[in-house]
Design an enzyme around this catalytic site. Structure first.
Site, PDB file in Angstrom:
ATOM      1  N   ALA A 154     -32.266  -4.525 -13.240  1.00 38.09           N
ATOM      2  CA  ALA A 154     -31.085  -3.781 -13.672  1.00 38.09           C
ATOM      3  C   ALA A 154     -31.233  -2.273 -13.773  1.00 38.09           C
ATOM      4  O   ALA A 154     -30.247  -1.555 -13.709  1.00 38.09           O
ATOM      5  CB  ALA A 154     -30.639  -4.325 -15.031  1.00 38.09           C
ATOM      6  N   GLY A 193     -26.830   1.070 -13.288  1.00 38.04           N
ATOM      7  CA  GLY A 193     -25.579   1.421 -12.605  1.00 38.04           C
ATOM      8  C   GLY A 193     -24.686   0.193 -12.423  1.00 38.04           C
ATOM      9  O   GLY A 193     -23.511   0.185 -12.812  1.00 38.04           O
ATOM     10  N   CYS A 229     -30.849  -2.097  -0.805  1.00 40.43           N
ATOM     11  CA  CYS A 229     -30.478  -0.819  -0.179  1.00 40.43           C
ATOM     12  C   CYS A 229     -31.448  -0.549   0.958  1.00 40.43           C
ATOM     13  O   CYS A 229     -31.955   0.545   1.106  1.00 40.43           O
ATOM     14  CB  CYS A 229     -30.461   0.322  -1.195  1.00 40.43           C
ATOM     15  SG  CYS A 229     -32.049   0.610  -1.984  1.00 40.43           S
TER      16      CYS A 229
HETATM   17  N1  SAM Z   1     -29.513  -2.555 -10.092  1.00 48.45           N
HETATM   18  C1  SAM Z   1     -29.995  -1.216 -10.399  1.00 48.45           C
HETATM   19  C2  SAM Z   1     -28.812  -0.294 -10.508  1.00 48.45           C
HETATM   20  O1  SAM Z   1     -27.796  -0.542  -9.868  1.00 48.45           O
HETATM   21  O2  SAM Z   1     -28.895   0.698 -11.261  1.00 48.45           O
HETATM   22  C3  SAM Z   1     -31.027  -0.759  -9.395  1.00 48.45           C
HETATM   23  C4  SAM Z   1     -32.188  -1.708  -9.283  1.00 48.45           C
HETATM   24  S1  SAM Z   1     -33.493  -1.174  -8.245  1.00 48.45           S
HETATM   25  C5  SAM Z   1     -32.883  -1.515  -6.682  1.00 48.45           C
HETATM   26  C6  SAM Z   1     -34.639  -2.472  -8.470  1.00 48.45           C
HETATM   27  C7  SAM Z   1     -35.199  -2.591  -9.863  1.00 48.45           C
HETATM   28  O3  SAM Z   1     -35.969  -3.781  -9.907  1.00 48.45           O
HETATM   29  C8  SAM Z   1     -36.139  -1.485 -10.294  1.00 48.45           C
HETATM   30  O4  SAM Z   1     -35.629  -0.862 -11.446  1.00 48.45           O
HETATM   31  C9  SAM Z   1     -37.459  -2.203 -10.629  1.00 48.45           C
HETATM   32  O5  SAM Z   1     -38.074  -1.695 -11.777  1.00 48.45           O
HETATM   33  C10 SAM Z   1     -36.977  -3.611 -10.872  1.00 48.45           C
HETATM   34  N2  SAM Z   1     -37.963  -4.704 -10.636  1.00 48.45           N
HETATM   35  C11 SAM Z   1     -38.879  -4.790  -9.674  1.00 48.45           C
HETATM   36  N3  SAM Z   1     -39.540  -5.970  -9.765  1.00 48.45           N
HETATM   37  C12 SAM Z   1     -39.000  -6.632 -10.807  1.00 48.45           C
HETATM   38  C13 SAM Z   1     -39.261  -7.893 -11.414  1.00 48.45           C
HETATM   39  N4  SAM Z   1     -40.202  -8.714 -10.944  1.00 48.45           N
HETATM   40  N5  SAM Z   1     -38.520  -8.245 -12.485  1.00 48.45           N
HETATM   41  C14 SAM Z   1     -37.571  -7.423 -12.970  1.00 48.45           C
HETATM   42  N6  SAM Z   1     -37.297  -6.220 -12.448  1.00 48.45           N
HETATM   43  C15 SAM Z   1     -37.994  -5.826 -11.372  1.00 48.45           C
END
Ligand code: SAM
Length: 514
Positions: free
Chosen positions: A237, A241, A368
């Site tokens: 999350a 956003g 993305c």
């Molecule tokens: N959904 C967010 C937004 O719209 O603001 C952007 C998310 S970004 C694409 C991916 C997120 O996944 C990062 O913040 C990262 O820290 C988190 N992440 C990566 N591996 C993860 C895991 N195993 N469990 C939970 N979060 C994870």
């Protein structure tokens, strides 16, 4: 006109990516090479417009539009703010550029991430500065360049390496205040007065009414279709956003659980929720792979993960990914191994998502990035591995269909949504008339992918357990985000890149953040 060099990347990544683009793939006039070259060119430029999500849970869209126009007028900026015909909570502002800007003798070099934010309307913040002229003083007018290859030493007085001109600005600090241990560590250092690409800065502007978000990211919230009163899970999350959009679409009624693996990012989710006055969001630091309880008798607890199977009405998996669709970006430094490290991690997260989803519930998967492996191949894998899931039509559907090459049928690909800026890119910017601007608003976006699934009633899921090998989780965590590197937050949802200790990686559900 292509003012910037094409996005550069390691040759192994370039070759891999190029193979994703099958010859004449759905396009009559452009061949594979042209499409691929167009992709690399458009990725180094900012999108044609700035997209703001309006807080329609607080005020009607027109009121927010009006206040924004007034604000821009006060700033002596052209108050052209458009609504989007299919997205009831979106305001669009044209990005003007590339404009002609004269080069000056005084040069300031900023880091690449800071430079990317400047191209989307940000000013230069103190931590983003790498080099300034020896005697730079408050009030000096300087030309700002991006160190696209990361070669400039912090504190240098000049830089002869590869740099890209971003525009001119006025210094708000003396050089003597920079690069010293007791100097300012935040705040605007160069206020951009003549940026190459002009778009308003939204730092501190109508903070509870508008939220800077790429258009495909706003589409995700609508495709998920949250309703007031539901229980919704956002598995990855931060910075929140999409979480805040989901809560807004629910009219702040129900529960949105926001999980993220990186503890330091939880604060951002909480801040954004507070700023947008959304108190139905509960945020927890959690590796979402482990967010489902192994105990079938476990009852739902309001206090955080793990959660029982089938406990959510809708789930968003906005997955950590290779981030190749981000714009603007002039250098992509990752190796092929790093790029390919995401598919297994995403599959683990998808498996947990399917288990947590109620029968009849909706799962939205988004990235993305532009690779087939993280997008269409993941959809093919989900459909094969979980026969209880079927693809659902997406509303709105503003992007292209899914790409060939992953074994999906035409009908299946039509249900997917891929934002492909390269298809509208012909090496020239579009004319800026409002009509043509709006026509291109849905195409000149970041590269993005969305799939929507529904879990059929009567589904039984067999899960054999996760492998302990979570090495694939590593690569999403390697670069500090743009804010930390010194640009105003003018891009949303960048893949976060910090590394975790093995202990932290194993943390399942640790901090209750709200
Ligand atoms: N959904 C967010 C937004 O719209 O603001 C952007 C998310 S970004 C694409 C991916 C997120 O996944 C990062 O913040 C990262 O820290 C988190 N992440 C990566 N591996 C993860 C895991 N195993 N469990 C939970 N979060 C994870």
């Amino acid at each position: 006109m292509s003012v910037f060099p094409q996005l550069s990347m390691k040759s192994e990544v370039r070759e891999h990516l190029c193979n994703v683009y099958p010859r004449k793939e759905g396009l009559s006039e452009l061949d594979k090479d042209e499409v691929f070259e167009a992709l690399l060119s458009c990725l180094s430029h900012p999108p044609l417009f700035t997209c703001l999500r309006a807080s329609t849970h607080l005020h009607p869209l027109q009121e927010i539009q009006h206040r924004l126009e007034q604000h821009l007028e006060q700033q002596k900026q052209a108050p052209a703010v458009y609504t989007h015909p299919q997205l009831p909570d979106v305001l669009l502002l044209p990005v003007h550029g590339p404009r002609h800007v004269d080069l000056l003798a005084s040069e300031v070099i900023v880091g690449a991430q800071c430079g990317n934010a400047v191209l989307r309307g940000a000013h230069v913040f103190t931590p983003g500065i790498l080099s300034t002229p020896k005697y730079m003083k408050v009030g000096d007018i300087v030309s700002v360049f991006s160190d696209v290859e990361g070669k400039c030493t912090r504190g240098a007085k000049e830089f002869k390496g590869k740099k890209v001109f971003l525009g001119n600005g006025i210094s708000e600090v003396d050089r003597s205040e920079l690069f010293c241990s007791d100097g300012p560590t935040k705040g605007v250092a160069i206020r951009m007065t003549e940026p190459l690409y002009q778009s308003p800065s939204f730092d501190g502007v109508l903070t509870d009414e508008v939220f800077l978000q790429n258009l495909p990211s706003v589409v995700v919230g609508h495709v998920l279709g949250p309703r007031p009163g539901e229980r919704i899970l956002d598995m990855c999350a931060a910075p929140g956003g999409k979480t805040t959009h989901i809560a807004s679409l629910m009219g702040n009624q129900g529960t949105v659980v926001a999980l993220d693996k990186i503890r330091s990012k939880m604060e951002k989710i909480i801040q954004n929720a507070k700023m947008l006055k959304l108190d139905c969001i509960k945020a927890y630091c959690c590796n979402s792979i482990h967010a489902v309880s192994a105990d079938p008798a476990q009852e739902y607890s309001a206090d955080g993960p793990p959660y029982p199977e089938e406990s959510y009405d809708r789930i968003l998996l906005d997955a950590p990914c290779s981030g190749l669709g981000q714009r603007p970006n002039m250098t992509y430094s990752w190796s092929l191994k790093e790029v390919c490290s995401y598919q297994p991690l995403q599959r683990k997260l998808l498996t947990t998502a399917v288990r947590l989803l109620k029968q009849g519930g909706v799962l939205v998967y988004s990235t993305c990035t532009v690779t087939l492996a993280e997008n269409e191949e993941q959809v093919a894998w989900v459909l094969k591995t979980f026969p209880c899931l079927t693809l659902e039509p997406q509303v709105p559907h503003l992007g292209s269909e899914g790409m060939q090459g992953a074994g999906l049928s035409c009908d299946q690909r039509r249900l997917l949504q891929r934002f492909r800026p390269e298809l509208a890119w012909r090496g020239a910017r579009f004319s800026q008339s409002p009509e043509s601007f709006l026509q291109n608003a849905n195409t000149d976006t970041i590269g993005f992918f969305i799939a929507k699934f529904i879990k059929n009633e009567g589904a039984v899921i067999k899960v054999t357990g996760h492998s302990k090998d979570d090495s694939s989780e590593s690569k999403e965590n390697q670069a500090a985000d743009a804010t930390a590197r010194g640009a105003a937050k003018q891009t949303e949802g960048t893949v976060s890149l910090m590394s975790l200790s093995p202990q932290e990686e194993e943390i399942q559900c640790c901090v209750i953040c709200s």
